[in-house]
Scaffold this active site. Structure first.
Site, PDB file in Angstrom:
ATOM      1  N   GLU A  97      -2.173   0.272  13.359  1.00  0.00           N
ATOM      2  CA  GLU A  97      -3.265   0.755  12.524  1.00  0.00           C
ATOM      3  C   GLU A  97      -4.604   0.625  13.238  1.00  0.00           C
ATOM      4  OE1 GLU A  97      -3.753  -1.576   8.960  1.00  0.00           O
ATOM      5  OE2 GLU A  97      -4.875   0.019   7.972  1.00  0.00           O
ATOM      6  N   GLU A 133       0.850  -1.181   0.000  1.00  0.00           N
ATOM      7  CA  GLU A 133       0.000   0.000   0.000  1.00  0.00           C
ATOM      8  C   GLU A 133       0.889   1.235   0.000  1.00  0.00           C
ATOM      9  OE1 GLU A 133      -3.491  -0.382   2.221  1.00  0.00           O
ATOM     10  OE2 GLU A 133      -4.120   1.670   1.878  1.00  0.00           O
TER      11      GLU A 133
END
Ligand code: BGC
Length: 902
Positions: A751, A486
């Site tokens: 996260e 990502e």
């Protein structure tokens, strides 16, 4: 005649465009700043004189004595700056007693080249080959990514220098990544250059002063090239197999030599260059790097090398793509870390633990036979069986490999990046000794500006985790994560973390660069994108994501006093505001919400309504735009945005706020946004704050905020009289909480609040990064509230401070600092029996309102026995009061009866 007194203040730390002696600055970014050093209290600047001179010529600007306290954001309004021009500048100041300082040491800057006239070079490369490296039997596994990965070109050009060189500049960039070499040495010390931009719109280049690397006679200019963000993998679209911007990397470089007689010599990339593929069999940011050290053409970048077998490069004329001097700081290796442990398993694999989750790579030293294939896999955590856990990397391989040439050698990749705490090394010949395995920490070189230390070790660990999260993700652009497939510049993450980022590190130039990416990614409609650079991802307009286009420039302005950034992006910001207003005529932001990530990753089932969150952010934008318009000298537009803000505010209050101060949905985030963004009528603020506390109590003193709300939660509690609740959330040991992560070994910010739990183990591998900075936006609260280092309302650039610590929770002491554009601001407090003792440090040319919370503020004294200038309400505790002292520069101490716990 008496000689004028000499000031003991000295201007120092001179910067242009937030950088020390930059060699390439866009003319509109030329803003000068300096810090004042010198002893004593109450020191201030009352005037300055700046002189800017081109090399050897008369000054293009001599400001004369300017009666001003400004020491940052000083424009250079003299004769126009020449493209490619080289300037030196110096400054002197007058102090509060009208004494003049000595001149500063000279500083310099060079203006970026004319985008068309300044360039003579062409793009060169070797194209893409499909011959692909197949490892000979026994030299490593076949590569499943063979079709997508390609060897790295080595490019060289030899040339003759016939006169002594007085000055030499190398201007260089790549579509891809480059490492430039001159006579066997590397130009500069940056890595992953030229950084990531939308290469179809804008390409940054670097300028190196290489005067010292040239010699009479034969010289060789060379470069290694790799796919990087241009032609390699990035983002989460594995099917695309990289190549987002182009198929193969290319180099653009020109070396300009200046001689004593005023003539010059240019060596540019053109069809005369030669190239070949060699030891670097592939290099990819996500996948890793593979070297066959037996294929290294030793000496290729130095004179005397025989380039037999090298072929002429492919050459392509420059097109109209903008070439700009990279406004950001270089990405560098900033630290080395040796493993805290290395363990070996029965298969001969070693697992090295570096004790810290980081972004970078390893340097491995070996001494052994030829043809050994060493493989390094990287991961953030270990699975229960002690093996490397890599499921959360998705398709990012994060694997480096090298084949030895025999004898002592060091291997280090150059064109990849891994997020890891652990590395699994297989095939290492023998046993690694101390120093043979080293982690190299890589990120945009943004020097630390903040410090924090308290009586609670876990809180100090939280502070470190927040900073490491930033270091691992500020790599040319602010990315979400450095490990999985990502690594994108998500606007929402950057927006919520921006203020914390500015306190932690000097990110002014870093954000200046990225805000160009944000502007490049803006849609025709005015919508800011979700991601910048935008890649092939068309998403735009999401609340809390697109709003970054206003919030981040405003934050940079606020923290660094920078108005150039506001001028540069004013049109983009107004286009965004027009976009929001166009389809939301009733001042509720319901339309064009794009992907609407809402309060991303909020735990629990209570959702904040999307239009509530979106409208709150819109109101916030309008309020910031009013400040921005005023700062760039557009009072009419400022008034327009104030009026817009009022309309959105009443639509919000009317739609979402009850007469009792309740907000629709009752989520913590709804209250945090409503209170932070001043969307609750004044008379209902206290009630709304109590409802927020009720919501927290109902969650058994846990937070339930996701990305969009988390950064405001503690500041809102602390400014509405609920410090103790803020501390309670901070101190919470069960998930969701920051402390839960720390108790379970986190060395960065996760996260997700439940990235790993005792009950369930790892969260879904599909989205479970252990190095995502967004939830670390609580860092701002540590600086602004625990230490109390903040600015006066309306101030920008830390010229006027409010120093108001909020002691609380289990803390007995806290101290720290922030190195602002005007110098270092310090604050440290401790509880000493029933006394509260505070010591603050205020830099020269700065004033501060020091607020000392106290059970009996009238008894608070400063270090000289002085009494408070005023007594006021202390916002951190209900009914609390504070002693107010106005101070100038210097160190100041205060003591008085501590606030009593409620
Ligand atoms: C990223 C985030 C980002 C989000 C958008 C995720 O995949 O990792 O940090 O903001 O998508 O919802």
């Amino acid at each position: 005649m008496s000689t004028p007194p000499t000031s003991t203040l000295t201007p120092a730390g001179l910067r242009c465009a937030h950088l020390v002696d930059p060699l390439g600055v866009a003319p509109d970014r030329v803003r000068l700043s300096w810090r004042l050093d010198g002893p004593g209290r109450g020191r201030a600047q009352t005037g300055y004189q700046v002189v800017v001179e081109p090399g050897g010529g008369p000054a293009i600007w001599d400001s004369g004595r300017v009666p001003s306290a400004a020491s940052a954001d000083v424009a250079c309004p003299g004769r126009p700056l020449a493209r490619g021009g080289r300037y030196t500048w110096r400054v002197r100041i007058w102090d509060e007693q009208d004494a003049m300082s000595a001149w500063s040491e000279p500083a310099r800057f060079e203006v970026e080249l004319d985008p068309a006239e300044g360039w003579r070079a062409s793009w060169i490369g070797l194209g893409r080959i499909r011959e692909e490296f197949r490892p000979p039997a026994g030299r490593g596994p076949a590569d499943p990514l063979r079709h997508a990965l390609s060897p790295a070109p080595y490019l060289r050009r030899s040339f003759t220098v016939r006169q002594p060189v007085v000055s030499a500049r190398l201007y260089v960039t790549a579509r891809g990544l480059y490492e430039a070499r001159l006579n066997g040495q590397r130009a500069g010390d940056g890595v992953l250059a030229p950084g990531w931009t939308d290469y179809a719109q804008r390409i940054g280049y670097q300028t190196y002063d290489v005067t010292g690397l040239l010699r009479p006679g034969e010289n060789v200019l060379g470069a290694l090239l790799a796919d990087g963000w241009y032609a390699g993998f990035v983002g989460f679209d594995a099917k695309r197999a990289g190549a987002h911007y182009g198929a193969a990397p290319e180099l653009l470089a020109q070396l300009v030599l200046g001689f004593a007689d005023g003539t010059d010599q240019w060596v540019v990339t053109d069809g005369e260059w030669q190239g070949r593929f060699a030891a670097i069999r592939h290099a990819d940011l996500l996948m890793g790097e593979r070297h066959d050290l037996t294929l290294e053409p030793n000496g290729w970048d130095a004179p005397g090398f025989d380039p037999a077998g090298w072929r002429l490069v492919r050459c392509r004329d420059r097109d109209g793509t903008r070439l700009v001097a990279d406004p950001g700081p270089p990405t560098r290796v900033t630290q080395e870390i040796t493993p805290v442990s290395i363990t070996a398993d029965s298969a001969g694999r070693h697992i090295a633990d570096f004790g810290q989750n980081l972004a970078g790579w390893l340097r491995i030293t070996v001494d052994g036979p030829a043809a050994a294939c060493v493989r390094i896999r990287h991961g953030e955590v270990l699975a229960g069986d002690g093996a490397l856990y890599t499921d959360n990397l998705r398709t990012a391989r994060q694997t480096d490999e090298f084949t030895t040439a025999g004898g002592p050698a060091s291997f280090e990749p150059r064109f990849t990046l891994h997020g890891f705490r652990y590395a699994e090394i297989s095939g290492y010949p023998g046993e690694p000794g101390p120093g043979d395995i080293v982690a190299r920490v890589v990120h945009s070189d943004t020097p630390a500006t903040g410090s924090f230390e308290s009586s609670a070790d876990w809180l100090n660990q939280l502070f470190r985790n927040i900073d490491w999260g930033q270091r691992g993700n500020f790599i040319s652009v602010p990315t979400d994560c450095p490990q999985r497939d990502e690594r994108l510049g998500w606007l929402g993450d950057a927006q919520v973390f921006a203020r914390t980022a500015c306190y932690n590190r000097d990110v002014a130039a870093f954000f200046a660069k990225w805000l160009d990416d944000v502007a490049d990614a803006q849609h025709e409609s005015g919508a800011f994108s979700d991601i910048a650079p935008r890649l092939n991802i068309p998403w735009a307009g999401a609340a809390a994501w697109g709003d970054a286009g206003v919030v981040v420039p405003w934050t940079v302005h606020k923290m660094y006093g920078d108005t150039a950034i506001l001028h540069r992006h004013f049109a983009a910001m107004t286009a965004w505001m027009d976009f929001l207003e166009r389809d939301n005529p009733d001042y509720l932001r319901r339309c064009n919400l794009g992907n609407s990530y809402n309060d991303w990753l909020a735990p629990g089932t209570d959702a904040t309504p999307r239009e509530l969150l979106a409208t709150a952010y819109w109101a916030h934008d309008a309020a910031l735009m009013a400040e921005i318009a005023a700062a760039v000298g557009r009072p009419d537009q400022a008034a327009g945005y104030r009026a817009l803000r009022a309309k959105i505010g009443s639509a919000f209050a009317h739609t979402f706020v009850t007469a009792g101060g309740q907000i629709t949905s009752g989520t913590q985030t709804a209250y945090a946004l409503g209170l932070h963004m001043q969307l609750i009528p004044d008379e209902l603020r206290a009630a709304a704050a109590s409802h927020l506390v009720d919501a927290i109590r109902r969650a058994d003193w846990h937070l339930t905020t996701g990305f969009a709300g988390v950064g405001y939660l503690l500041p809102v509690l602390s400014s509405t009289g609920h410090d103790e609740v803020a501390y309670r959330l901070l101190d919470q040991r069960t998930a969701p909480s920051w402390r839960y992560m720390i108790d379970h070994g986190a060395t960065t910010i996760w996260e997700r609040w439940d990235g790993w739990t005792q009950e369930r183990g790892f969260q879904s591998a599909w989205m479970n990064s252990f190095n995502h900075y967004a939830l670390g936006s609580v860092g701002e609260w540590l600086y602004r509230f625990v230490l109390g280092i903040d600015q006066a309302p309306g101030a920008a650039g830390f010229g006027r401070l409010v120093l108001r610590p909020h002691p609380g929770g289990v803390l007995r002491s806290a101290r720290g600092s922030y190195r602002s554009v005007r110098g270092t601001v310090g604050s440290g407090w401790r509880l000493d029996g029933d006394q509260f003792r505070l010591r603050v440090e205020v830099p020269p040319n700065v004033t501060a309102s020091v607020r000392v919370p106290s059970a009996d503020p009238a008894l608070v004294r400063d270090g000289t026995g002085g009494v408070p200038d005023a007594i006021a309400a202390f916002p951190g505790a209900r009914g609390g009061r504070e002693a107010v002292f106005q101070v100038g520069s210097g160190a100041h101490e205060f003591a008085g009866p501590a606030l009593r716990a409620p």
